[in-house]
Design an enzyme around this catalytic site. Structure first.
Site, PDB file in Angstrom:
ATOM      1  N   ALA A  31       0.851  -1.133  -0.030  1.00 56.32           N
ATOM      2  CA  ALA A  31      -0.089  -0.049   0.080  1.00 56.32           C
ATOM      3  C   ALA A  31       0.603   1.326   0.060  1.00 56.32           C
ATOM      4  O   ALA A  31       0.648   2.434  -0.935  1.00 56.32           O
ATOM      5  CB  ALA A  31      -0.880  -0.068   1.464  1.00 56.32           C
ATOM      6  N   TYR A  32       1.944   1.313   0.910  1.00 59.12           N
ATOM      7  CA  TYR A  32       2.775   2.218   0.914  1.00 59.12           C
ATOM      8  C   TYR A  32       3.603   2.616  -0.363  1.00 59.12           C
ATOM      9  O   TYR A  32       3.633   3.723  -0.632  1.00 59.12           O
ATOM     10  CB  TYR A  32       3.655   2.323   2.142  1.00 59.12           C
ATOM     11  CG  TYR A  32       4.682   3.285   2.585  1.00 59.12           C
ATOM     12  CD1 TYR A  32       3.941   4.574   3.114  1.00 59.12           C
ATOM     13  CD2 TYR A  32       5.977   3.341   2.177  1.00 59.12           C
ATOM     14  CE1 TYR A  32       4.793   5.652   3.327  1.00 59.12           C
ATOM     15  CE2 TYR A  32       6.622   4.516   2.371  1.00 59.12           C
ATOM     16  CZ  TYR A  32       6.261   5.465   2.941  1.00 59.12           C
ATOM     17  OH  TYR A  32       7.132   6.844   3.257  1.00 59.12           O
ATOM     18  N   SER A  33       4.217   1.563  -0.912  1.00 61.35           N
ATOM     19  CA  SER A  33       4.989   1.622  -1.865  1.00 61.35           C
ATOM     20  C   SER A  33       4.273   1.992  -3.119  1.00 61.35           C
ATOM     21  O   SER A  33       4.761   2.981  -4.054  1.00 61.35           O
ATOM     22  CB  SER A  33       5.758   0.378  -2.265  1.00 61.35           C
ATOM     23  OG  SER A  33       6.358  -0.029  -1.206  1.00 61.35           O
TER      24      SER A  33
ATOM     25  N   SER B 130       1.355   3.747  -3.190  1.00 59.49           N
ATOM     26  CA  SER B 130       0.819   5.238  -3.038  1.00 59.49           C
ATOM     27  C   SER B 130       1.943   6.131  -3.402  1.00 59.49           C
ATOM     28  O   SER B 130       1.678   7.311  -3.739  1.00 59.49           O
ATOM     29  CB  SER B 130       0.344   5.484  -1.709  1.00 59.49           C
ATOM     30  OG  SER B 130       1.266   5.144  -0.743  1.00 59.49           O
ATOM     31  N   LYS B 131       3.242   5.894  -2.848  1.00 55.51           N
ATOM     32  CA  LYS B 131       4.224   6.740  -3.201  1.00 55.51           C
ATOM     33  C   LYS B 131       4.649   6.765  -4.424  1.00 55.51           C
ATOM     34  O   LYS B 131       5.079   7.868  -5.259  1.00 55.51           O
ATOM     35  CB  LYS B 131       5.181   6.403  -2.141  1.00 55.51           C
ATOM     36  CG  LYS B 131       5.131   6.653  -0.550  1.00 55.51           C
ATOM     37  CD  LYS B 131       4.909   8.308  -0.353  1.00 55.51           C
ATOM     38  CE  LYS B 131       4.787   8.665   1.019  1.00 55.51           C
ATOM     39  NZ  LYS B 131       4.452  10.110   1.178  1.00 55.51           N
TER      40      LYS B 131
END
Length: 247
Positions: free
Chosen positions: A153-155, A157-158
């Site tokens: 999710a983090y990767s 989104s960034k």
């Protein structure tokens, strides 16, 4: 005269971490700042009550209507917006493989990390276009370039933030507005401190300098990116990774 004297900066996620460090840096350089964070009490603890140089706004930046209202407040008070720095961010659940990621968590991380940056830039760009000057900085991550296992999710989104930076940089290149991103590796912030130690070790081991970055290092580079000196770089993602990123 200080670097940002007479300029107005909007900073999201300003109550802690990189956002807080950048806020203090720009204030020290005489910028007037509008500081946005869901944690209004955290803002007041760090900056005290509103004054001529600081406007504190307790805002959920995943709510587009509240973002529009906040930007209208800034323009009503200061009459201009020269700088936008998007620092708000969450990791979501980490140290889990893709098939274990819940759709709910994925959506939440994208709302905070990507959609909020879209909402804020959409809101400030008309004012910047009218004055034919602006500096927008989206805080991305090395995870958005390379992908960190256990952090889908983090990767992702960034990576979306980096993609938006490239698009916006091209769209406004002839208007006096620059749009850039900053991709840190591991910076010691409350966000990182809240992650599982195994996840932090995994990320730190990939850094050739074998250490975390500091908040001062992040704030100093961010200040250059949003300064008048940075006039011929746009759509670019600056490295802050201790040698991990080589492109």
């Amino acid at each position: 005269m200080r670097e940002f004297s007479g300029q107005v900066a909007v900073i999201t996620g300003a109550a802690s971490g990189i956002g807080l460090a950048i806020a203090h840096k720009l204030l020290a350089e005489e910028a007037r700042t509008a500081l946005l964070d869901f944690n209004r009490e955290g803002l007041e603890k760090e900056f005290g009550p509103d004054d001529e140089s600081v406007l504190l706004l307790g805002v959920d930046v995943t709510d587009e209507s509240r973002v529009q209202e906040a930007v209208a407040q800034v323009l009503d008070r200061y009459g201009r917006i020269d700088i936008l720095v998007n620092c708000v961010g969450i990791t979501g659940l980490t140290n889990i493989r893709s098939h274990e990621v819940s759709s709910e968590n994925l959506h939440k991380v994208f709302e905070v990390n990507f959609m909020s940056s879209f909402y804020t830039s959409k809101a400030v760009l008309p004012a910047m276009l009218a004055q034919r000057y602006g500096r927008i900085l989206h805080i991305a991550s090395i995870a958005g370039k390379e992908g960190n296992a256990g952090m889908l999710a983090y990767s992702a989104s960034k990576a979306a933030v980096i993609g938006m930076t490239k698009v916006q940089g091209k769209e406004y290149a002839e208007t006096g507005i620059t749009v850039n991103a900053l991709a840190p590796a591991v910076i010691r912030t409350p966000l990182v401190d809240a992650m599982p130690e195994a996840q932090v070790t995994y990320m730190t081991d990939k850094i050739p300098m074998k250490r975390c970055g500091t908040l001062d290092e992040a704030a100093n580079l961010a200040a250059y990116i949003v300064s008048p000196k940075n006039s011929f770089t746009t759509g670019f993602t600056f490295d802050l990774s201790g040698g991990r990123a080589t492109y």
